[in-house]
Design a protein around this motif. Structure first.
Motif, PDB file in Angstrom:
ATOM      1  N   SER A 161       5.249   5.678   1.598  1.00  0.00           N
ATOM      2  CA  SER A 161       4.568   6.882   1.157  1.00  0.00           C
ATOM      3  C   SER A 161       5.418   7.733   0.261  1.00  0.00           C
ATOM      4  N   CYS A 197      -0.778   2.830   5.380  1.00  0.00           N
ATOM      5  CA  CYS A 197       0.182   2.623   4.294  1.00  0.00           C
ATOM      6  C   CYS A 197       1.483   1.955   4.721  1.00  0.00           C
ATOM      7  N   THR A 246       0.847  -1.191   0.000  1.00  0.00           N
ATOM      8  CA  THR A 246       0.000   0.000   0.000  1.00  0.00           C
ATOM      9  C   THR A 246       0.880   1.237   0.000  1.00  0.00           C
ATOM     10  N   GLY A 277       1.012   5.313   0.025  1.00  0.00           N
ATOM     11  CA  GLY A 277       0.253   6.537   0.281  1.00  0.00           C
ATOM     12  C   GLY A 277       0.870   7.667  -0.510  1.00  0.00           C
TER      13      GLY A 277
END
Ligand SMILES: Nc1ncnc2c1ncn2[C@@H]1O[C@H](COP(=O)(O)OP(=O)(O)O)[C@@H](O)[C@H]1O
Ligand SMILES: [Mg+2]
Lengths: 322, 307
Positions: free
Chosen positions: A223, A220, A35, A37
């Protein structure tokens, strides 16, 4: 191998006032199951980055660079092949669920049409599967809800519908552009929890665009901090939040309101305004507002320095010298 | 729903009353009377005639008499077509007017809508500029200019179509009057449709539809067309009024035996009851049409449905 590899992406718009540079020379990767961000003030080019990946930019846009998805450059795909990527392999949800659903069509139609288009299912089959997906995003009375129009649902429910819609074809990648920004605070947390749950359940890779560092910290792995259409800093989420290097990231974290703070008095705001995207900037876009800026910052954009999984673009500070 | 319809129709009554009253007194305020032009009428006969039609009574008394008859659906006798009632004249003329008016409306919707959609999809392209230029022309040329020009070109010069007449509504007799009647509406609807389609295509839900990987055809037909039609739908009320007023002129120019032609003759001859009857009939028609359009609006836009 990374699922998504964005290389030197630039997006500009031709307007009556001149060329608007929304994204400049942006590169990042996303591993399968990861994930990412993307944070930054509004106008920093986050949404246009997402739109460029899906090739949904406005007509006056010009794109440059590569968007390698599963090894395939999406920017070079035919329009016909791109239809098979959108909604099927990459799902997208948007900021405002109030306007993102078609007010003239029943929820069921808007869900089922995805399966009808991509999978060639009958409407009946597609409706049944849509109802199951509505249950998966915890919408009560799913089957009955399919008959409703968007305006009959609350904001949170609508965002759940959007999420269900994006996941119908089990995409590998979900891009969520500020999915909670338009919602009530209590609902925000629920939607965020839902995303985390679904990410696990569906084995999703996720790009979460937000301007809320709190949201990013919660969800997240890594990032990317954007400013003025450029990457300022990237790295593992935790490291970036606890040990920011770039002056902009530091300012962003410092300007976060905290509970123990008298907001009226203490909230440090970043002085100055974001750059006008119309001016051609040769140096670092943050330089005019940066406390550490010196003359070179205004002349030349610093290169991204890479070290131990982190990247930072700044003349004044260095990842290594820390 | 029924309740809503009922209230809507009731609320039309005051509007109609105002229309009736205004027409009645304005007609009477115009100089002259129905029997002025008949030459061989002696004063005694004329007095008898006026008595027979109650024209010798006070204006208010006549007004009351008219409303009383009207409330029973009786539009009175024509002063000029001595043996026929206004109801009969309308019954004879309306099918003719309806035919050209209805066809003009249909043409305006289909052609105007299609041109507008094509222009919107090719925004700022050659087709778009072409359509918009034509539309500008269509809107700015009044039908009493357009009609003679069309006659000159297609009937006189090319000889393709008859210059006028009805011929029981034969197709060749319909073409020019319907075109002349529809032209400004086609133009207006094309512009309206183009504008609203362009606006709808910028809506966030269209972006969502595209993000779902729907084909452009599905995006436009399923997602954009319906909302883009709403402004056009709202315009159908005014369009019906425009076509009705246009038909008065067009029927006259082409010699078509519709209501509009009776109306012009009647207005010139101060045939009070015929003028009143046509105004009321068309007034009711426009109100009914607007009402239907509103109902249709509710069908097309779920948010506009009365709860
Ligand atoms: N169609 C367009 N024409 C011109 N400029 C645009 C267009 N779309 C976006 N922009 C500009 O691109 C910049 C980046 O926008 P965006 O990516 O939406 O920012 P955000 O980070 O808030 O999502 C903004 O300055 C915006 O004004
Ligand atoms: Mg945005």
């Amino acid at each position: 191998m990374s699922l998504l590899n964005v290389r030197n992406l630039s997006v500009s718009f031709n307007t009556a006032d001149g060329v608007v540079r929304a994204v400049t020379d942006l590169s990042f990767t996303l591993a399968t199951g990861e994930t990412l961000g993307i944070v930054g003030e509004s106008g920093s080019g986050k949404s246009q980055t997402a739109m460029a990946i899906l090739r949904l930019l406005a007509r006056n846009a010009a794109v440059d660079g590569e968007v390698l998805f599963d090894g395939q450059d999406l920017l070079r795909l035919s329009a016909q092949d791109m239809l098979k990527v959108r909604g099927q392999r990459i799902g997208m949800i948007f900021q405002d669920p109030m306007t993102a659903l078609n007010p003239h069509l029943r929820i069921g139609t808007q869900l089922a049409e995805v399966l009808v288009s991509h999978r060639g299912q009958s409407w009946q089959q597609a409706m049944a599967e849509s109802a199951r997906m509505m249950q998966a995003v915890h919408i009560p009375d799913a089957t009955a809800r399919l008959q409703h129009y968007p305006h009959e649902l609350s904001g949170g429910q609508r965002q759940r519908v959007m999420i269900a819609m994006a996941l119908l074809c089990r995409p590998q990648l979900l891009i969520a552009d500020e999915p909670t920004t338009a919602l009530d605070v209590t609902v925000q947390a629920q939607i965020l929890r839902l995303l985390v749950e679904l990410r696990r359940e569906f084995g999703l890779s996720l790009i979460l665009i937000t301007h809320d560092l709190g949201v990013m910290a919660e969800v997240c792995d890594r990032s990317l901090v954007m400013y003025g259409g450029r990457a300022m800093e990237q790295g593992p989420c935790r490291a970036l939040l606890t040990d920011p290097v770039h002056p902009y990231t530091r300012a962003l974290i410092a300007s976060r309101p905290r509970l123990d703070m008298d907001v009226e008095r203490d909230l440090p705001v970043i002085a100055g305004a974001p750059p006008s995207p119309i001016e051609r900037i040769f140096g670092c876009p943050f330089a005019p507002r940066c406390e550490l800026a010196f003359d070179r910052c205004n002349r030349q954009m610093p290169d991204l320095e890479t070290s131990a999984g982190r990247q930072c673009a700044c003349h004044a500070v260095s990842l290594c010298k820390k | 729903m029924l309740r809503y319809a009922f209230i809507r129709l009731l609320s039309a009554i005051p509007a109609l009353l105002i229309l009736i009253t205004l027409t009645f007194f304005m007609m009477r305020a115009a100089p002259g009377g129905p029997f002025d032009r008949e030459r061989d009428v002696s004063p005694e006969v004329r007095a008898k005639l006026e008595q027979a039609y109650h024209l010798d009574e006070s204006l208010w008394k006549q007004y009351g008499r008219y409303l009383t008859a009207l409330s029973q659906g009786d539009l009175g006798p024509s002063f000029k077509y001595g043996d026929r009632s206004v109801n009969e004249l309308i019954a004879v003329g309306f099918p003719v007017s309806l035919k050209i008016g209805g066809l003009a409306m249909l043409l305006a919707l289909l052609l105007g809508g299609a041109l507008g959609i094509v222009a919107a999809l090719k925004q700022n392209g050659v087709i778009d500029y072409g359509v918009m230029t034509l539309a500008m022309v269509g809107i700015s040329i009044p039908n009493y200019v357009f009609a003679p020009l069309a006659i000159l070109l297609f009937a006189v010069t090319l000889g393709w179509l008859p210059a006028g007449g009805w011929n029981d509504g034969a197709l060749s007799n319909l073409v020019l009057p319907v075109l002349a009647l529809a032209a400004p509406q086609v133009a207006y609807i094309a512009r309206l449709m183009r504008g609203s389609m362009i606006e709808v295509l910028h809506a966030p839900y269209i972006r969502t539809a595209r993000a779902k990987g729907l084909s452009e055809r599905v995006v436009i037909l399923r997602h954009a067309l319906r909302p883009a039609l709403l402004p056009v739908l709202s315009y159908l009320g005014p369009a019906s009024a425009g076509i009705i007023t246009g038909s008065v002129v067009i029927e006259q120019i082409f010699g078509i035996p519709g209501i509009g032609r009776y109306f012009v003759t009647a207005a010139l001859n101060r045939d009070y009851t015929v003028v009143m009857g046509v105004v009321i009939f068309y007034g009711v028609l426009v109100i009914l049409f607007n009402f239907l359009v509103d109902l249709l609006y509710g069908v097309l836009d779920p948010r506009a449905r009365p709860q």
